[in-house]
Scaffold this active site. Structure first.
Site, PDB file in Angstrom:
ATOM      1  N   THR A  15     -22.123  73.171 -27.521  1.00 22.44           N
ATOM      2  CA  THR A  15     -21.858  73.695 -26.178  1.00 22.44           C
ATOM      3  C   THR A  15     -22.962  73.359 -25.168  1.00 22.44           C
ATOM      4  O   THR A  15     -24.149  73.386 -25.492  1.00 22.44           O
ATOM      5  CB  THR A  15     -21.650  75.222 -26.204  1.00 22.44           C
ATOM      6  OG1 THR A  15     -21.290  75.647 -24.879  1.00 22.44           O
ATOM      7  CG2 THR A  15     -22.899  75.963 -26.638  1.00 22.44           C
ATOM      8  N   SER A  17     -22.834  75.068 -22.233  1.00 16.42           N
ATOM      9  CA  SER A  17     -22.787  76.210 -21.308  1.00 16.42           C
ATOM     10  C   SER A  17     -24.139  76.890 -21.097  1.00 16.42           C
ATOM     11  O   SER A  17     -24.477  77.207 -19.951  1.00 16.42           O
ATOM     12  CB  SER A  17     -21.729  77.212 -21.766  1.00 16.42           C
ATOM     13  OG  SER A  17     -20.454  76.627 -21.629  1.00 16.42           O
ATOM     14  N   LYS A  69      -9.581  81.286 -27.339  1.00 14.74           N
ATOM     15  CA  LYS A  69      -9.022  81.506 -25.997  1.00 14.74           C
ATOM     16  C   LYS A  69      -7.800  82.429 -26.008  1.00 14.74           C
ATOM     17  O   LYS A  69      -7.557  83.160 -25.052  1.00 14.74           O
ATOM     18  CB  LYS A  69      -8.674  80.168 -25.336  1.00 14.74           C
ATOM     19  CG  LYS A  69      -9.916  79.380 -24.959  1.00 14.74           C
ATOM     20  CD  LYS A  69      -9.599  78.131 -24.180  1.00 14.74           C
ATOM     21  CE  LYS A  69     -10.887  77.486 -23.687  1.00 14.74           C
ATOM     22  NZ  LYS A  69     -10.653  76.385 -22.755  1.00 14.74           N
ATOM     23  N   GLU A  81      -3.532  85.940 -12.794  1.00 16.01           N
ATOM     24  CA  GLU A  81      -2.235  85.245 -12.868  1.00 16.01           C
ATOM     25  C   GLU A  81      -2.379  83.913 -13.619  1.00 16.01           C
ATOM     26  O   GLU A  81      -1.554  83.557 -14.448  1.00 16.01           O
ATOM     27  CB  GLU A  81      -1.723  85.013 -11.443  1.00 16.01           C
ATOM     28  CG  GLU A  81      -0.290  84.533 -11.395  1.00 16.01           C
ATOM     29  CD  GLU A  81       0.122  84.082 -10.003  1.00 16.01           C
ATOM     30  OE1 GLU A  81      -0.721  84.080  -9.078  1.00 16.01           O
ATOM     31  OE2 GLU A  81       1.298  83.715  -9.846  1.00 16.01           O
ATOM     32  N   ASP A 105     -10.468  76.900 -16.013  1.00 18.69           N
ATOM     33  CA  ASP A 105     -10.395  75.480 -16.391  1.00 18.69           C
ATOM     34  C   ASP A 105      -9.641  74.665 -15.343  1.00 18.69           C
ATOM     35  O   ASP A 105     -10.080  73.595 -14.933  1.00 18.69           O
ATOM     36  CB  ASP A 105      -9.715  75.319 -17.755  1.00 18.69           C
ATOM     37  CG  ASP A 105     -10.628  75.760 -18.899  1.00 18.69           C
ATOM     38  OD1 ASP A 105     -11.849  75.697 -18.737  1.00 18.69           O
ATOM     39  OD2 ASP A 105     -10.097  76.175 -19.944  1.00 18.69           O
ATOM     40  N   ALA A 131       1.056  68.607 -22.612  1.00 15.81           N
ATOM     41  CA  ALA A 131       1.661  69.895 -22.235  1.00 15.81           C
ATOM     42  C   ALA A 131       1.119  71.008 -23.123  1.00 15.81           C
ATOM     43  O   ALA A 131       1.803  71.979 -23.405  1.00 15.81           O
ATOM     44  CB  ALA A 131       3.184  69.808 -22.349  1.00 15.81           C
ATOM     45  N   ASN A 154       5.103  64.409 -21.700  1.00 12.33           N
ATOM     46  CA  ASN A 154       4.630  64.771 -23.041  1.00 12.33           C
ATOM     47  C   ASN A 154       5.506  64.112 -24.090  1.00 12.33           C
ATOM     48  O   ASN A 154       6.682  63.834 -23.843  1.00 12.33           O
ATOM     49  CB  ASN A 154       4.665  66.297 -23.214  1.00 12.33           C
ATOM     50  CG  ASN A 154       3.761  66.768 -24.341  1.00 12.33           C
ATOM     51  OD1 ASN A 154       2.649  66.269 -24.489  1.00 12.33           O
ATOM     52  ND2 ASN A 154       4.227  67.728 -25.127  1.00 12.33           N
ATOM     53  N   LYS A 159       8.461  70.768 -24.787  1.00 12.60           N
ATOM     54  CA  LYS A 159       7.251  71.548 -24.499  1.00 12.60           C
ATOM     55  C   LYS A 159       6.891  71.426 -23.006  1.00 12.60           C
ATOM     56  O   LYS A 159       6.536  72.415 -22.365  1.00 12.60           O
ATOM     57  CB  LYS A 159       6.115  70.998 -25.362  1.00 12.60           C
ATOM     58  CG  LYS A 159       5.053  71.994 -25.712  1.00 12.60           C
ATOM     59  CD  LYS A 159       4.305  71.498 -26.943  1.00 12.60           C
ATOM     60  CE  LYS A 159       2.821  71.687 -26.837  1.00 12.60           C
ATOM     61  NZ  LYS A 159       2.080  71.064 -27.925  1.00 12.60           N
ATOM     62  N   GLY A 243     -14.379  64.270 -17.841  1.00 13.68           N
ATOM     63  CA  GLY A 243     -14.307  65.689 -17.474  1.00 13.68           C
ATOM     64  C   GLY A 243     -15.629  66.409 -17.317  1.00 13.68           C
ATOM     65  O   GLY A 243     -15.644  67.644 -17.309  1.00 13.68           O
TER      66      GLY A 243
END
Ligand code: ATR
Length: 277
Positions: A15, A17, A69, A81, A105, A131, A154, A159, A243
């Protein structure tokens, strides 16, 4: 007592973070401690126990990574939401005895594309490959950015269709398989949100989806030119990115949510960037 934060995952050795949040804290003059916790895979209730012990020891918030998660989603007392649509949580805040859950994310990804890479999505044709969980988290922020068309492709089309049905398919949003992409022309932005790059594989995407003035974005980071980014390069695209910016931007969202101060991300992204070539 110093406010405590942590990232929980398993494995967690890789990680970034603690480094990212440590740099944010230093730059904004916030006194806090941020550590990495290897969460227990067994027993089933071990995750909840670890989080509660952290709260009891002065924990104010946590980031959550694989494989927890969904566990964090179940544990939360309140969910945003976007966390609800994602069915997954990547950040928690502990306040007045309650666990509040978020998923940054998707907003982190959109912010990296629009603010850092300077590629606004409004009015553009956008293609997302995959997906799975990553796309579920990104869907609402992507739609909010106002693309002219958003296509989710996908292998398992059902999916992708289920995902689209959850937010309500419209003229601008549709699901399809890879073969259908051949007749859809080129896109201004193509995001690889499949897990194919983690195993060095290439999603069966036709090279015609790339437009030379467009952008190809790989969600994975630090893996150099993945087969997807290589395909984009070979198709003549100059704008290829991985990313790393998303990673730093989602962290900045969490930091701002916890501390009420938005850290500058540029220097941290530069520090973490591994050249693609
Ligand atoms: P989930 O959250 O559903 O458990 P994920 O790991 O977030 O899974 O998502 C994996 C995604 O990468 C899926 O969209 C998967 O496609 P399928 O749903 O069709 O299986 C996609 N994926 C993984 N390997 C791939 C490959 N080699 N080519 C194309 N897509 C791939």
């Amino acid at each position: 007592m110093t406010d405590r934060y942590a990232v929980i995952g398993n494995p967690i050795g890789h990680t970034k973070s603690p480094l990212i949040h440590g740099l944010f804290a230093e730059a904004t003059g916030q006194a806090l401690e941020y550590t990495a916790i290897e969460g227990p895979l067994e027993p089933r209730e071990g995750f909840a126990q670890t989080v509660k012990a952290f709260i009891a020891a002065g924990g104010k918030g946590m980031n959550v990574t694989a494989p927890f998660k969904l566990h964090a989603f179940e544990l939360a007392d309140e969910r945003s939401e976007r966390a609800t649509l994602a069915g997954a949580v990547n950040a928690m805040k502990f306040e007045n005895g309650r666990i509040i859950a978020e998923n940054f994310d998707g907003v982190g990804l959109v912010r990296d594309i629009e603010a850092n890479l300077q590629r606004p999505m409004a009015g553009k044709r956008v293609l997302i490959l995959g997906a799975g969980g990553a796309v579920r988290g990104a869907l609402l922020p992507f739609l909010a950015a106002g693309p002219a068309q958003l296509v989710i492709a996908n292998r398992d089309v059902a999916k992708a269709e289920a995902l689209v049905a959850q937010v309500g398919a419209g003229q601008s949003l549709r699901a399809c398989g890879y073969r259908e992409l051949e007749a859809m022309g080129s896109f201004d932005l193509v995001v690889n949100a499949t897990s194919a790059s983690l195993t060095g594989q290439l999603p069966p995407v036709p090279p015609g989806v790339f437009s030379p003035a467009g952008t190809a974005y790989e969600l994975a980071y630090g893996k150099g030119l993945t087969p997807f980014l290589r395909l984009a390069r070979n198709a003549g695209i100059q704008g290829v990115a991985d990313g790393v910016g998303m990673l730093v931007e989602q962290a900045a969202e969490a930091f701002a949510w916890w501390r009420g101060v938005r850290p500058d991300t540029r220097a941290v992204i530069d520090r973490l960037t591994v050249p693609l070539d």
